[in-house]
Scaffold this active site. Structure first.
Site, PDB file in Angstrom:
ATOM      1  CG  ASN A 235      -1.188   1.615   1.347  1.00  0.00           C
ATOM      2  OD1 ASN A 235      -1.978   2.102   0.329  1.00  0.00           O
ATOM      3  ND2 ASN A 235      -1.782   1.454   2.575  1.00  0.00           N
TER       4      ASN A 235
ATOM      5  CE  LYS B  41       0.439   3.426   5.019  1.00  0.00           C
ATOM      6  NZ  LYS B  41      -0.322   4.085   6.104  1.00  0.00           N
TER       7      LYS B  41
ATOM      8  CG  HIS C 117      -5.624   2.154   5.223  1.00  0.00           C
ATOM      9  ND1 HIS C 117      -5.481   3.136   5.698  1.00  0.00           N
ATOM     10  CD2 HIS C 117      -4.611   0.971   5.219  1.00  0.00           C
ATOM     11  CE1 HIS C 117      -4.129   2.862   6.055  1.00  0.00           C
ATOM     12  NE2 HIS C 117      -3.405   1.854   5.682  1.00  0.00           N
TER      13      HIS C 117
ATOM     14  CD  GLU D 188      -2.901   6.283   6.866  1.00  0.00           C
ATOM     15  OE1 GLU D 188      -2.998   5.563   5.169  1.00  0.00           O
ATOM     16  OE2 GLU D 188      -2.035   5.472   7.510  1.00  0.00           O
TER      17      GLU D 188
ATOM     18  CD  GLU E 273      -2.986  -2.690   7.303  1.00  0.00           C
ATOM     19  OE1 GLU E 273      -2.286  -2.627   6.821  1.00  0.00           O
ATOM     20  OE2 GLU E 273      -4.114  -1.478   7.094  1.00  0.00           O
TER      21      GLU E 273
ATOM     22  N   GLY F 219       2.744   2.446  10.057  1.00  0.00           N
ATOM     23  CA  GLY F 219       3.635   3.507  10.788  1.00  0.00           C
ATOM     24  C   GLY F 219       4.027   4.533  12.067  1.00  0.00           C
TER      25      GLY F 219
ATOM     26  CB  SER G 149       5.120  -1.753  11.582  1.00  0.00           C
ATOM     27  OG  SER G 149       5.104  -0.463  11.923  1.00  0.00           O
TER      28      SER G 149
HETATM   29  C1  PEP Z   1      -0.751   0.496   5.794  1.00  0.00           C
HETATM   30  O1  PEP Z   1      -1.141   1.764   6.116  1.00  0.00           O
HETATM   31  O2  PEP Z   1      -1.871  -0.939   5.764  1.00  0.00           O
HETATM   32  C2  PEP Z   1       0.174  -0.412   6.832  1.00  0.00           C
HETATM   33  C3  PEP Z   1       0.581  -1.141   7.376  1.00  0.00           C
HETATM   34  O3  PEP Z   1       1.507   0.540   6.899  1.00  0.00           O
HETATM   35  P1  PEP Z   1       2.690   0.775   7.499  1.00  0.00           P
HETATM   36  O4  PEP Z   1       3.423  -1.123   6.778  1.00  0.00           O
HETATM   37  O5  PEP Z   1       3.427   1.495   7.001  1.00  0.00           O
HETATM   38  O6  PEP Z   1       2.935   0.209   8.979  1.00  0.00           O
END
Ligand code: PEP
Length: 258
Positions: free
Chosen positions: A13, A15, A99, A101, A170, A176, A216
């Site tokens: 992803n 973003k 998601h 976000e 998630e 993040g 992460s």
């Molecule tokens: C995400 O935003 O879907 C995600 C998992 O981000 P990150 O791997 O950077 O934590």
């Protein structure tokens, strides 16, 4: 993972990162590194303007390109939005839906449900995201909250179509932030998501549903996370922006399973 019953999926992803030019550079580098032979399914979900460059670069590879969002309506007065049939026509195979976000920008469970139904109708594979906040985890309501998110998102999805859906767990507190859920924490929730699917659709479908972990995940922790029996892949943000790191996660998905 359990490759006998379900697909392993490693999905990036991006973003709001990378321009079309940078997309072409990434794809050229990543394509040159891709191992021969059949490994896991690989998806890269990129900003809308990067989709044409990504699709062009990954033609005739087994990397599927995806979008990061869609609109549930087929067409009309929705300035700035993108319909699922437009994504299909642009060459997308996947779309991330729900998601956190986007939920933080106002997307409701009803919106997520409408998008899942629209994506399936158009023939896209929805990567349906769910996940609890730190507050919900500390209150001990993770399982209830995620059960509710999954039930809402899948309302009206019949047995024939659920087979197309990929679910991504998630935890909001773990992405993040560099703060990964432990493999055990992630496994616990992925296992409970599978049991929700079992209750809704029966054990055969539950066993065949790919459930990813995201938060992460990187080239260092991927192996241990993917070794868990109910974690069938990853949804990866930051580490999907660097071809070498993303490749190492794909390699971790190739470990032997029980
Ligand atoms: C995400 O935003 O879907 C995600 C998992 O981000 P990150 O791997 O950077 O934590």
């Amino acid at each position: 993972m359990n490759r006998k019953y379900r697909k392993t999926v490693i999905a990036g992803n991006w973003k709001m990162n990378k321009t079309p030019t940078e997309t072409k550079e990434f794809m050229t580098a990543f394509k040159a590194m891709l191992p021969k032979g059949r490994w896991c399914d690989i998806a890269l979900c990129v900003p809308a303007v990067c989709i044409p460059a990504a699709v062009r670069a990954m033609r005739e590879t087994r990397v599927g390109i995806g979008a990061e969002n869609c609109n549930a309506n087929a067409s009309g007065a929705y300035t700035g939005e993108i319909a699922t049939n437009m994504l299909v026509d642009a060459g997308c195979k996947y779309v991330i839906i729900g998601h956190s976000e986007r939920r933080a920008m106002g997307e409701t469970d009803a919106d997520v449900n409408a998008k899942v139904l629209a994506a399936l109708e158009a023939g896209l594979i929805p990567i349906l995201c769910c996940g609890e906040s730190l507050e919900q985890r500390e209150l001990g309501i993770t399982e209830e909250f995620i059960t509710m998110q999954i039930k809402c998102a899948l309302a009206g999805v019949d047995e024939a179509r659920i087979r197309k859906v990929v679910i991504a767990y998630e935890p909001i507190w773990a992405f993040g932030t560099g703060r990964t859920a432990t493999p055990e924490q992630a496994e616990d929730v992925c296992e409970s998501i599978r049991s929700v699917i079992r209750k809704l659709y029966g054990s055969k479908i539950a066993r065949a549903t790919s459930i990813l972990y995201g938060g992460s995940m990187n080239e260092k922790n991927a192996y241990d996370l993917l070794a868990q029996p109910d974690i069938d892949g990853g949804l990866i943000g930051g580490a999907s922006l660097v071809p070498e790191k993303f490749l190492q996660i794909v390699e971790a998905a190739n470990q032997p399973t029980a």
